[in-house]
Write a protein that holds these residues in place. Structure first.
Motif, PDB file in Angstrom:
ATOM      1  N   UNK A 115       4.833  68.052  53.983  1.00 41.73           N
ATOM      2  CA  UNK A 115       5.135  67.002  53.006  1.00 41.73           C
ATOM      3  C   UNK A 115       4.675  65.623  53.475  1.00 41.73           C
ATOM      4  N   UNK A 116       4.460  65.456  54.795  1.00 44.26           N
ATOM      5  CA  UNK A 116       4.052  64.143  55.312  1.00 44.26           C
ATOM      6  C   UNK A 116       2.628  64.175  55.879  1.00 44.26           C
ATOM      7  N   UNK A 117       1.891  65.254  55.607  1.00 37.41           N
ATOM      8  CA  UNK A 117       0.536  65.381  56.140  1.00 37.41           C
ATOM      9  C   UNK A 117      -0.506  65.150  55.052  1.00 37.41           C
ATOM     10  N   UNK A 118      -1.619  64.515  55.393  1.00 37.95           N
ATOM     11  CA  UNK A 118      -2.703  64.369  54.421  1.00 37.95           C
ATOM     12  C   UNK A 118      -3.443  65.693  54.237  1.00 37.95           C
ATOM     13  N   UNK A 119      -4.229  65.784  53.195  1.00 37.98           N
ATOM     14  CA  UNK A 119      -5.028  66.982  52.953  1.00 37.98           C
ATOM     15  C   UNK A 119      -5.961  67.229  54.133  1.00 37.98           C
ATOM     16  N   UNK A 120      -6.113  68.505  54.469  1.00 39.03           N
ATOM     17  CA  UNK A 120      -7.035  68.879  55.529  1.00 39.03           C
ATOM     18  C   UNK A 120      -6.452  68.834  56.920  1.00 39.03           C
ATOM     19  N   UNK A 121      -5.161  68.487  57.034  1.00 37.53           N
ATOM     20  CA  UNK A 121      -4.497  68.432  58.337  1.00 37.53           C
ATOM     21  C   UNK A 121      -3.343  69.419  58.355  1.00 37.53           C
ATOM     22  N   UNK A 122      -3.207  70.154  59.454  1.00 36.37           N
ATOM     23  CA  UNK A 122      -2.143  71.144  59.603  1.00 36.37           C
ATOM     24  C   UNK A 122      -1.365  70.892  60.889  1.00 36.37           C
ATOM     25  N   UNK A 123      -0.158  71.391  60.932  1.00 40.69           N
ATOM     26  CA  UNK A 123       0.678  71.277  62.129  1.00 40.69           C
ATOM     27  C   UNK A 123       0.609  72.568  62.921  1.00 40.69           C
ATOM     28  N   UNK A 124       0.468  72.447  64.227  1.00 40.84           N
ATOM     29  CA  UNK A 124       0.500  73.619  65.105  1.00 40.84           C
ATOM     30  C   UNK A 124       1.681  73.467  66.053  1.00 40.84           C
ATOM     31  N   UNK A 125       2.616  74.425  66.018  1.00 41.07           N
ATOM     32  CA  UNK A 125       3.855  74.344  66.787  1.00 41.07           C
ATOM     33  C   UNK A 125       3.817  75.253  68.005  1.00 41.07           C
ATOM     34  N   UNK A 126       4.436  74.779  69.080  1.00 47.38           N
ATOM     35  CA  UNK A 126       4.665  75.599  70.266  1.00 47.38           C
ATOM     36  C   UNK A 126       6.130  76.009  70.253  1.00 47.38           C
ATOM     37  N   UNK A 127       6.407  77.206  69.784  1.00 42.70           N
ATOM     38  CA  UNK A 127       7.798  77.652  69.630  1.00 42.70           C
ATOM     39  C   UNK A 127       8.504  77.810  70.970  1.00 42.70           C
ATOM     40  N   UNK A 128       7.728  78.042  72.039  1.00 46.86           N
ATOM     41  CA  UNK A 128       8.342  78.190  73.360  1.00 46.86           C
ATOM     42  C   UNK A 128       9.025  76.898  73.822  1.00 46.86           C
ATOM     43  N   UNK A 129       8.631  75.763  73.250  1.00 47.56           N
ATOM     44  CA  UNK A 129       9.172  74.468  73.686  1.00 47.56           C
ATOM     45  C   UNK A 129      10.520  74.160  73.045  1.00 47.56           C
ATOM     46  N   UNK A 130      10.903  74.925  72.027  1.00 48.72           N
ATOM     47  CA  UNK A 130      12.116  74.618  71.275  1.00 48.72           C
ATOM     48  C   UNK A 130      13.329  75.287  71.918  1.00 48.72           C
ATOM     49  N   UNK A 131      14.343  74.480  72.235  1.00 47.29           N
ATOM     50  CA  UNK A 131      15.604  75.014  72.725  1.00 47.29           C
ATOM     51  C   UNK A 131      16.449  75.400  71.522  1.00 47.29           C
ATOM     52  N   UNK A 132      16.600  76.699  71.298  1.00 45.17           N
ATOM     53  CA  UNK A 132      17.244  77.203  70.080  1.00 45.17           C
ATOM     54  C   UNK A 132      18.751  77.342  70.312  1.00 45.17           C
ATOM     55  N   UNK A 133      19.588  76.653  69.530  1.00 44.83           N
ATOM     56  CA  UNK A 133      21.038  76.805  69.657  1.00 44.83           C
ATOM     57  C   UNK A 133      21.474  78.257  69.433  1.00 44.83           C
ATOM     58  N   UNK A 134      22.564  78.641  70.085  1.00 46.39           N
ATOM     59  CA  UNK A 134      23.021  80.034  70.067  1.00 46.39           C
ATOM     60  C   UNK A 134      23.325  80.538  68.661  1.00 46.39           C
ATOM     61  N   UNK A 135      23.717  79.664  67.749  1.00 43.65           N
ATOM     62  CA  UNK A 135      24.048  80.099  66.394  1.00 43.65           C
ATOM     63  C   UNK A 135      22.861  80.782  65.732  1.00 43.65           C
ATOM     64  N   UNK A 136      21.647  80.311  66.009  1.00 42.68           N
ATOM     65  CA  UNK A 136      20.478  80.903  65.361  1.00 42.68           C
ATOM     66  C   UNK A 136      20.157  82.282  65.925  1.00 42.68           C
ATOM     67  N   UNK A 137      20.388  82.462  67.233  1.00 47.89           N
ATOM     68  CA  UNK A 137      20.205  83.780  67.810  1.00 47.89           C
ATOM     69  C   UNK A 137      21.169  84.783  67.207  1.00 47.89           C
ATOM     70  N   UNK A 138      22.424  84.358  67.002  1.00 45.48           N
ATOM     71  CA  UNK A 138      23.418  85.248  66.401  1.00 45.48           C
ATOM     72  C   UNK A 138      23.039  85.579  64.963  1.00 45.48           C
ATOM     73  N   UNK A 139      22.625  84.589  64.193  1.00 42.89           N
ATOM     74  CA  UNK A 139      22.244  84.824  62.799  1.00 42.89           C
ATOM     75  C   UNK A 139      21.053  85.775  62.711  1.00 42.89           C
ATOM     76  N   UNK A 140      20.047  85.560  63.581  1.00 41.59           N
ATOM     77  CA  UNK A 140      18.853  86.406  63.557  1.00 41.59           C
ATOM     78  C   UNK A 140      19.193  87.845  63.911  1.00 41.59           C
ATOM     79  N   UNK A 141      20.005  88.013  64.952  1.00 37.66           N
ATOM     80  CA  UNK A 141      20.359  89.361  65.397  1.00 37.66           C
ATOM     81  C   UNK A 141      21.280  90.063  64.406  1.00 37.66           C
ATOM     82  N   UNK A 142      22.347  89.367  63.977  1.00 38.58           N
ATOM     83  CA  UNK A 142      23.337  89.985  63.098  1.00 38.58           C
ATOM     84  C   UNK A 142      22.762  90.275  61.723  1.00 38.58           C
ATOM     85  N   UNK A 143      21.853  89.416  61.261  1.00 34.00           N
ATOM     86  CA  UNK A 143      21.274  89.600  59.934  1.00 34.00           C
ATOM     87  C   UNK A 143      19.937  90.299  59.945  1.00 34.00           C
TER      88      UNK A 143
END
Length: 356
Positions: A265-293
């Motif tokens: 929503x904040x990027x101009x045309x022709x530009x994309x975002x590339x994320x490094x998921x390994x850098x994100x410290x994921x709170x425990x709630x998301x691990x529980x939601x992913x596993x349980x669901x």
């Protein structure tokens, strides 16, 4: 004096208690007045709220407005009987949308609708709204309480919030120089915030737990308490960083749609975002939601913030200055990726894995 008709009805007989509404207004007046700021005295009771832009220090302002609710997170507050933080969520969802455009939140209005008004519940909700406003530096200048029997069941309520902010002309974000090579910094979330709760509630139902059950991913509290952790308010640290450095080009509030729908929503045309998921410290709630669901990573990325509530697009030459400014404001920024020239249809790509 006219006689009262035999078997005559009153508004209270129809389920609307005007006295209860007045009692709630009296209870919340001190809370509202505590949000006063330059430009607004935060006194309620009139037919409209006033704000003086000149008194707030603006010279050539552009007004920015946002409104939102808290979705079905409110159903957890009702079922858990905990109403003191849902108002913070209400404020955060709107003021965080203002700050990403470089606008300082100035004032807030709320709408509280219920089937049967219970003044102590309404006062608890407004207490949270006032706290969110105070922490965001905006005045609570008005609101509406609607008692609507027949539309809502007794005990049910819903919320909507409306925020208005301002920025000096020429300072709005995103800036026109957002381009490939810019750095993406992430500001941590406090948890699920206020999006994806229809899925959260479905997962809780599948788990067989109740909101009163001990929380399986955080000790010392119930599941309901953990899931009601309020949305973080990013206003003050972002305002501080914007004043301290010229390196912030754009901001994306990670709400419904997660990374996949919000960053573009904040990027101009022709530009994309590339994320490094390994850098994100994921709170425990998301691990529980992913596993349980049994929720796949791509679905997590498009539904939840997964631990990053705000993404900051930064000039690479000023990455350190921006990071230092956020640290000085009490934030813990983390480099989560960069912008690239878009190849293919995807506006957001990623490497690595979320630690779910």
């Amino acid at each position: 004096m006219a006689d009262t008709p035999r078997n005559g009805l009153t508004y209270a007989d129809a389920g609307v208690d005007i006295d209860a509404g007045n009692a709630m207004v009296d209870a919340i007046k001190p809370l509202v007045q505590a949000t006063a700021r330059p430009g607004a005295d935060a006194i309620i009771g009139g037919f409209g709220g006033l704000f003086d832009l000149k008194a707030a220090g603006f010279k050539d302002p552009v007004l920015v407005a946002a409104n939102d609710g808290v979705g079905t997170k409110v159903m957890i507050a009702i079922e858990a009987g905990r109403h003191e933080t849902i108002g913070i969520d209400l404020v955060a969802m709107s003021v965080n949308d203002l700050i990403v455009q470089g606008a300082e939140p100035l004032f807030f209005l709320d709408y509280f609708a219920t089937g049967k008004l219970e003044p102590h519940v309404g006062a608890e909700v407004v207490k949270g709204i006032a706290k969110g406003c105070k922490e965001s530096g905006c005045a609570l200048i008005g609101g509406e309480t609607a008692e609507m029997p027949g539309l809502y069941k007794k005990g049910d309520y819903d919320l909507a919030g409306f925020a208005v902010g301002a920025a000096e002309r020429g300072t709005l974000l995103p800036r026109p120089d957002v381009k490939a090579g810019d750095i993406l910094l992430g500001l941590p979330s406090s948890g699920v915030h206020s999006n994806g709760y229809s899925l959260v509630r479905r997962i809780v139902e599948r788990s067989g737990l109740t909101y009163a059950s001990p929380c399986p991913f955080a000790g010392g509290q119930s599941l309901g308490e953990a899931l009601l952790e309020p949305t973080r308010l990013y206003v003050k640290p972002i305002l501080s960083a914007l004043k301290a450095t010229q390196g912030i080009k754009a901001l994306a509030h990670i709400t419904g749609g997660g990374f996949i729908d919000n960053i573009p929503r904040v990027l101009p045309d022709g530009v994309a975002a590339h994320l490094n998921l390994d850098a994100i410290k994921v709170p425990a709630v998301f691990g529980w939601l992913a596993k349980e669901g049994g929720v796949a990573q791509d679905e997590m990325l498009r539904t939840f913030n997964c631990g990053i509530g705000m993404v900051v697009v930064v000039d690479p030459a000023q990455e350190k200055a921006v990071s230092d400014a956020f640290i000085a404001a009490g934030e813990h920024p983390v480099r989560v990726g960069a912008l690239r020239t878009q190849s293919g249809e995807a506006r957001v790509t990623h490497q690595g894995q979320l630690a779910l």
